[in-house]
Design a protein around this motif. Sequence first.
Motif, PDB file in Angstrom:
ATOM      1  N   UNK A   1     -34.428  24.746   4.081  1.00 37.61           N
ATOM      2  CA  UNK A   1     -33.934  26.121   4.040  1.00 37.61           C
ATOM      3  C   UNK A   1     -34.225  26.854   5.348  1.00 37.61           C
ATOM      4  N   UNK A   2     -35.419  26.638   5.902  1.00 31.07           N
ATOM      5  CA  UNK A   2     -35.752  27.269   7.177  1.00 31.07           C
ATOM      6  C   UNK A   2     -34.844  26.759   8.290  1.00 31.07           C
ATOM      7  N   UNK A   3     -34.626  25.440   8.325  1.00 26.72           N
ATOM      8  CA  UNK A   3     -33.722  24.886   9.328  1.00 26.72           C
ATOM      9  C   UNK A   3     -32.305  25.401   9.169  1.00 26.72           C
ATOM     10  N   UNK A   4     -31.845  25.527   7.917  1.00 25.13           N
ATOM     11  CA  UNK A   4     -30.500  26.049   7.692  1.00 25.13           C
ATOM     12  C   UNK A   4     -30.353  27.488   8.146  1.00 25.13           C
ATOM     13  N   UNK A   5     -31.367  28.325   7.889  1.00 26.81           N
ATOM     14  CA  UNK A   5     -31.310  29.718   8.331  1.00 26.81           C
ATOM     15  C   UNK A   5     -31.267  29.810   9.849  1.00 26.81           C
ATOM     16  N   UNK A   6     -32.060  28.985  10.513  1.00 29.73           N
ATOM     17  CA  UNK A   6     -32.050  28.997  11.982  1.00 29.73           C
ATOM     18  C   UNK A   6     -30.725  28.495  12.538  1.00 29.73           C
TER      19      UNK A   6
ATOM     20  N   UNK B   1     -32.652  33.026   0.805  1.00 27.76           N
ATOM     21  CA  UNK B   1     -32.997  33.058  -0.625  1.00 27.76           C
ATOM     22  C   UNK B   1     -33.707  31.773  -1.042  1.00 27.76           C
ATOM     23  N   UNK B   2     -33.212  30.639  -0.570  1.00 22.96           N
ATOM     24  CA  UNK B   2     -33.855  29.366  -0.923  1.00 22.96           C
ATOM     25  C   UNK B   2     -35.240  29.243  -0.297  1.00 22.96           C
TER      26      UNK B   2
ATOM     27  N   UNK C   1     -41.195  20.490  -2.984  1.00 21.73           N
ATOM     28  CA  UNK C   1     -40.894  21.869  -2.635  1.00 21.73           C
ATOM     29  C   UNK C   1     -41.008  22.112  -1.138  1.00 21.73           C
ATOM     30  N   UNK C   2     -41.984  21.459  -0.501  1.00 25.03           N
ATOM     31  CA  UNK C   2     -42.168  21.661   0.938  1.00 25.03           C
ATOM     32  C   UNK C   2     -40.939  21.175   1.717  1.00 25.03           C
ATOM     33  N   UNK C   3     -40.357  20.055   1.290  1.00 22.88           N
ATOM     34  CA  UNK C   3     -39.174  19.531   1.967  1.00 22.88           C
ATOM     35  C   UNK C   3     -37.989  20.479   1.812  1.00 22.88           C
ATOM     36  N   UNK C   4     -37.858  21.084   0.646  1.00 22.63           N
ATOM     37  CA  UNK C   4     -36.783  22.057   0.447  1.00 22.63           C
ATOM     38  C   UNK C   4     -36.987  23.304   1.294  1.00 22.63           C
TER      39      UNK C   4
ATOM     40  N   UNK D   1     -30.160  17.044   5.727  1.00 23.61           N
ATOM     41  CA  UNK D   1     -29.742  17.575   4.442  1.00 23.61           C
ATOM     42  C   UNK D   1     -29.397  16.480   3.442  1.00 23.61           C
ATOM     43  N   UNK D   2     -28.761  15.409   3.923  1.00 21.77           N
ATOM     44  CA  UNK D   2     -28.458  14.284   3.030  1.00 21.77           C
ATOM     45  C   UNK D   2     -29.740  13.641   2.502  1.00 21.77           C
ATOM     46  N   UNK D   3     -30.732  13.519   3.363  1.00 24.50           N
ATOM     47  CA  UNK D   3     -32.020  12.947   2.928  1.00 24.50           C
ATOM     48  C   UNK D   3     -32.670  13.847   1.888  1.00 24.50           C
ATOM     49  N   UNK D   4     -32.592  15.164   2.094  1.00 25.90           N
ATOM     50  CA  UNK D   4     -33.184  16.100   1.142  1.00 25.90           C
ATOM     51  C   UNK D   4     -32.486  16.004  -0.211  1.00 25.90           C
ATOM     52  N   UNK D   5     -31.156  15.886  -0.206  1.00 33.48           N
ATOM     53  CA  UNK D   5     -30.406  15.790  -1.465  1.00 33.48           C
ATOM     54  C   UNK D   5     -30.759  14.508  -2.207  1.00 33.48           C
ATOM     55  N   UNK D   6     -30.863  13.398  -1.485  1.00 31.07           N
ATOM     56  CA  UNK D   6     -31.196  12.121  -2.126  1.00 31.07           C
ATOM     57  C   UNK D   6     -32.620  12.157  -2.679  1.00 31.07           C
ATOM     58  N   UNK D   7     -33.539  12.724  -1.906  1.00 32.30           N
ATOM     59  CA  UNK D   7     -34.926  12.786  -2.373  1.00 32.30           C
ATOM     60  C   UNK D   7     -35.076  13.712  -3.574  1.00 32.30           C
TER      61      UNK D   7
END
Length: 296
Positions: A239-244, A289-290, A232-235, A219-225
């Motif tokens: 989101x999929x990982x967070x839901x799981x 939602x994301x 969009x694919x990284x987000x 998640x930190x890498x996603x925020x920095x990127x």
Amino acid sequence: MSYNQQPYNPAYQNPYPNQGPPPPGFNTGDGQNQNQGGAYFSPPPPMHGAMFNQMENGQHGGGDNPDGKYSFQFSDKTVRAAFVRKVFSLVFIMLCIVAAVTVIPWVHDDTMRMVRRNSALYLGSYVIFFVTYLSLVCCEGVRRKFPVNLIVTGIFTLATSVMTMVISAHHDANVVLLALAICIGCTFSIVIVASQTKFDLTAHMGYILIISMCFMFFGLVVVICSMFFKIKFLMMVYALGGALIMMLYLFLDVQMLMGGKKYEISPEEYIFASVQIFIDIVQMFWFLLSLFGSRN
């Protein structure tokens, strides 16, 4: 030599009543000793320490009373069942409040425009959400002292409702309904499976910790990127990982709520259990939602 035969005594009673009582410590043949007055000493009752240890570990022994009536096991099951009903009732009320607040912008156009333009509403509710959540989770005096625990829980629920309202207002209505349907289906499925399966997820806390740490660093890498690139694919992967992850946490919290596993939540911690299950469901909805959403 002749002698008078004594009749056979199947109860091993004293065939010589005129000779007085047997000496102390005399064994009567059935494993019981007699005292000088002829009365029997019953063996001492078994200690319940093993059963107490099993109850602390969330395991219940059957013994000679499988139904558990008139026993500590029956009392523990009764307390646990009341605890589960109390927690799920409180979670249902909290989710109803979130749903009622979230639907307001969809039935009032002026509120929808105000919510989409005012980012301070989300930031303020997030600060209140974060402070009240830490107070309920980390401060035992706050979540156990009545009525402070209910007041703080109410503020926490309202802050979560406002955050959900703002997040939902930035997505299309069909996306919100899709995420809601998936969230409801996953929640019911996880609750049923977690309460019925013999698999003990609480015994694998180490693996859950490793997965959580990996997800946090991702998640930190996603925020920095996202600050420099818009991938969009990284987000979507995040989101999929967070839901799981939220589904995994919900499974874990439900098993700790039900009890009978390696780790379980104390019946006194109904506020803590309610908050944990509630935030698992809400955050699952946020990540869905994301994942499916197209922002307006």
